[in-house]
Design a protein around this motif. Structure first.
Motif, PDB file in Angstrom:
ATOM      1  N   ASP A  82      -1.008 -62.308  49.077  1.00 47.79           N
ATOM      2  CA  ASP A  82      -0.313 -61.477  48.644  1.00 47.79           C
ATOM      3  C   ASP A  82       1.172 -61.596  48.996  1.00 47.79           C
ATOM      4  O   ASP A  82       2.057 -61.675  48.170  1.00 47.79           O
ATOM      5  CB  ASP A  82      -0.881 -60.035  48.824  1.00 47.79           C
ATOM      6  N   PHE A 104       4.313 -62.391  46.671  1.00 48.14           N
ATOM      7  CA  PHE A 104       5.506 -61.382  46.494  1.00 48.14           C
ATOM      8  C   PHE A 104       6.612 -62.132  46.627  1.00 48.14           C
ATOM      9  O   PHE A 104       7.621 -61.690  45.840  1.00 48.14           O
ATOM     10  CB  PHE A 104       5.237 -60.264  47.951  1.00 48.14           C
ATOM     11  N   LYS A 131       5.950 -56.256  54.069  1.00 50.14           N
ATOM     12  CA  LYS A 131       6.888 -56.687  53.105  1.00 50.14           C
ATOM     13  C   LYS A 131       8.393 -56.172  53.288  1.00 50.14           C
ATOM     14  O   LYS A 131       9.399 -56.950  53.130  1.00 50.14           O
ATOM     15  CB  LYS A 131       6.366 -56.505  51.601  1.00 50.14           C
TER      16      LYS A 131
END
Length: 259
Positions: free
Chosen positions: A234, A238, A184
């Motif tokens: 996920d 995000f 990320k």
């Protein structure tokens, strides 16, 4: 903005295990993985680009139609995945356009191999997303290539995303193996620097790769199947929480060429 893309092909990659599969088994693996991807994207309300081989499309017409019905982009991944004949690029475009009733404007060469711009222009493609601007020994040596979107010989080139420094690839294997906070962080860094992300994956990654017949390297099996599906879920959440839009690559081509 974020561009998610998926290379949808018969499961005949270069790993020895895939050579043990019949054509129907190869198609079955890819159909199952593609269905999981489409289900997740529908749940998340996200549009993406599907680079499909004509061979797969002819064996999975219902999935190709589902892509169109759910607002995704269908682009070309060639006619076959690991067999290349003269005229295949044009034939792949014609087959896909006949199936979906829409113009196909994008192309990605299997295994992100080099492709001739003039050939793509002659076939009627408008953009190419076959460049991974990084260096992986034995696979890519593209450190001298542009990292961001550029136009070359009349074709819009949309490279896969890499980190701004050291050009760490943010492709499928990175989502498998990097800790999610690191992935990320690197993705957010590239997004901030470039204004977009171009990430790509394959359908077979989203099925269980630990079966006896699928003797794949550990770094490929790592976080595959349901684990990778959860990681992609996920990642999407995000960026959705940050209000970052998801687009198809044809939108990217239009935005950058019509300025």
């Amino acid at each position: 903005m974020i561009f998610l893309s998926f290379d949808i092909e018969e499961f005949d990659n270069l790993f020895p295990c895939s050579q043990n599969f019949t054509l129907e088994e190869q198609m079955s693996v890819s159909r199952a993985g593609t269905t999981l991807i489409l289900d997740l994207l529908k749940q998340k309300g996200v549009k993406a680009t599907f680079f499909c081989t004509a061979n797969f499309a002819l064996h999975a017409k219902n999935l190709i139609q589902r892509m169109v019905d759910e607002g995704h982009e269908v682009a070309s991944h060639g006619y076959y995945h690991n067999l290349f004949n003269p005229g295949d690029k044009k034939r792949s475009k014609e087959v896909l356009e006949e199936l979906i009733g829409q113009e196909v404007v994008g192309f990605r060469m299997p295994n992100m191999m080099p492709v001739d711009n003039q050939e793509l222009l002659d076939c009627g493609f408008k953009y190419n997303s076959s460049l991974n601007p990084t260096c992986l020994p034995g696979k890519y040596n593209n450190l001298g290539s542009p990292r961001r979107i550029f136009k070359e010989e009349g074709i819009c080139q949309i490279p896969a995303s890499v980190s701004p420094l050291f050009r760490i690839p943010l492709f499928w294997l990175s989502l498998h193996n990097f800790p999610m906070p690191l992935y990320k962080l690197l993705s957010g860094w590239a997004l901030k620097k470039d204004g977009y992300l171009n990430l790509y994956f394959h359908p077979w990654e989203f099925i269980a790769l630990d079966k006896d017949k699928l003797r794949l390297p550990f770094f490929v099996k790592m976080n595959s199947g349901d684990a990778l599906l959860k990681r992609l879920d996920d990642l999407i959440s995000f960026f959705q929480n940050k209000k970052i839009p998801f687009k198809c690559l044809k939108d990217c081509e239009a935005m950058f060429l019509e300025k």
